[in-house]
Design a protein around this motif. Sequence first.
Motif, mmCIF file in Angstrom:
data_model
loop_
_atom_site.group_PDB
_atom_site.id
_atom_site.type_symbol
_atom_site.label_atom_id
_atom_site.label_comp_id
_atom_site.label_asym_id
_atom_site.label_seq_id
_atom_site.Cartn_x
_atom_site.Cartn_y
_atom_site.Cartn_z
ATOM 1 N N ALA A 157 -1.552 1.610 1.179
ATOM 2 C CA ALA A 157 -1.561 3.080 1.176
ATOM 3 C C ALA A 157 -3.004 3.566 1.064
ATOM 4 O O ALA A 157 -3.836 2.963 0.386
ATOM 5 N N LYS A 158 -3.307 4.661 1.734
ATOM 6 C CA LYS A 158 -4.644 5.259 1.677
ATOM 7 C C LYS A 158 -4.715 6.191 0.466
ATOM 8 O O LYS A 158 -3.816 6.993 0.235
ATOM 9 N N VAL A 159 -5.792 6.082 -0.303
ATOM 10 C CA VAL A 159 -5.976 6.907 -1.493
ATOM 11 C C VAL A 159 -7.420 7.392 -1.554
ATOM 12 O O VAL A 159 -8.311 6.825 -0.919
ATOM 13 N N LEU A 201 3.900 11.495 -10.589
ATOM 14 C CA LEU A 201 3.040 10.997 -9.528
ATOM 15 C C LEU A 201 3.831 10.116 -8.576
ATOM 16 O O LEU A 201 4.750 9.411 -8.987
ATOM 17 N N PRO A 202 3.479 10.139 -7.299
ATOM 18 C CA PRO A 202 4.196 9.288 -6.343
ATOM 19 C C PRO A 202 3.891 7.818 -6.593
ATOM 20 O O PRO A 202 2.819 7.464 -7.085
ATOM 21 N N VAL A 203 4.835 6.960 -6.227
ATOM 22 C CA VAL A 203 4.655 5.520 -6.373
ATOM 23 C C VAL A 203 3.682 5.055 -5.302
ATOM 24 O O VAL A 203 3.785 5.441 -4.135
ATOM 25 N N LEU A 204 2.713 4.234 -5.698
ATOM 26 C CA LEU A 204 1.732 3.716 -4.748
ATOM 27 C C LEU A 204 2.244 2.408 -4.163
ATOM 28 O O LEU A 204 2.779 1.558 -4.878
ATOM 29 N N HIS A 205 2.057 2.240 -2.864
ATOM 30 C CA HIS A 205 2.477 1.030 -2.172
ATOM 31 C C HIS A 205 1.256 0.326 -1.601
ATOM 32 O O HIS A 205 0.197 0.937 -1.406
ATOM 33 N N GLN A 256 -12.680 7.262 0.134
ATOM 34 C CA GLN A 256 -11.359 6.834 0.546
ATOM 35 C C GLN A 256 -11.242 5.322 0.385
ATOM 36 O O GLN A 256 -12.188 4.582 0.602
ATOM 37 N N GLY A 257 -10.053 4.888 -0.052
ATOM 38 C CA GLY A 257 -9.822 3.465 -0.244
ATOM 39 C C GLY A 257 -8.403 3.102 0.152
ATOM 40 O O GLY A 257 -7.596 3.958 0.512
ATOM 41 N N THR A 258 -8.107 1.826 0.072
ATOM 42 C CA THR A 258 -6.800 1.309 0.430
ATOM 43 C C THR A 258 -6.265 0.481 -0.733
ATOM 44 O O THR A 258 -7.010 -0.304 -1.327
ATOM 45 N N ILE A 259 -4.996 0.645 -1.060
ATOM 46 C CA ILE A 259 -4.375 -0.137 -2.114
ATOM 47 C C ILE A 259 -4.210 -1.574 -1.613
ATOM 48 O O ILE A 259 -3.581 -1.812 -0.588
ATOM 49 N N ILE A 260 -4.816 -2.515 -2.330
ATOM 50 C CA ILE A 260 -4.748 -3.926 -1.937
ATOM 51 C C ILE A 260 -3.543 -4.604 -2.594
ATOM 52 O O ILE A 260 -2.821 -5.348 -1.950
ATOM 53 N N GLN A 261 -3.361 -4.320 -3.888
ATOM 54 C CA GLN A 261 -2.288 -4.981 -4.621
ATOM 55 C C GLN A 261 -1.670 -3.984 -5.591
ATOM 56 O O GLN A 261 -2.378 -3.182 -6.206
ATOM 57 N N VAL A 262 -0.367 -4.053 -5.756
ATOM 58 C CA VAL A 262 0.346 -3.182 -6.687
ATOM 59 C C VAL A 262 0.740 -4.022 -7.890
ATOM 60 O O VAL A 262 1.306 -5.100 -7.752
#
Length: 134
Positions: free
Chosen positions: A112-114, A105-109, A126-132
């Motif tokens: 990023a839109k998911v 799987l690709p690394v999430l930043h 649809q959501g947005t990555i807030i924290q990794v």
Amino acid sequence: MQHVEYQKNLANGQIERAVQTVKNSLTKAAEKGKDLYVELLDYRIQPAKDMPSPAELLMGRKLRTFLPSHPGQLKPTFDVERAREALRKRQIIQNKYDNKHATVLPVLHQNAKVWFKHKMKELWKQGTIIQVGP
């Protein structure tokens, strides 16, 4: 994604088959008035195709049953390390087949839109990555 679910279902089928086998043997034993623990012992001492039985792996020796056996057979006779190595080889081969169609799987930043869904029957959102995380 569907292939991963298929592999899980395949593994679940093997587990369910083992549970069904134990249930059937315990039901038959209860109907015949046999001791259920003896029936479980018989199940546990059955060896696999190329390995000792689960009980033999756990105890390092054959278990005593109601069948007559020579006392020398109850002493450890197999090399535990060799059995562990055989188990490792089987696990590696099985892992190779399980991961045959797996993808990295690709690394999430951050930002990023998911696409996601909370439950299986819900629609994708649809959501947005807030924290990794770490």
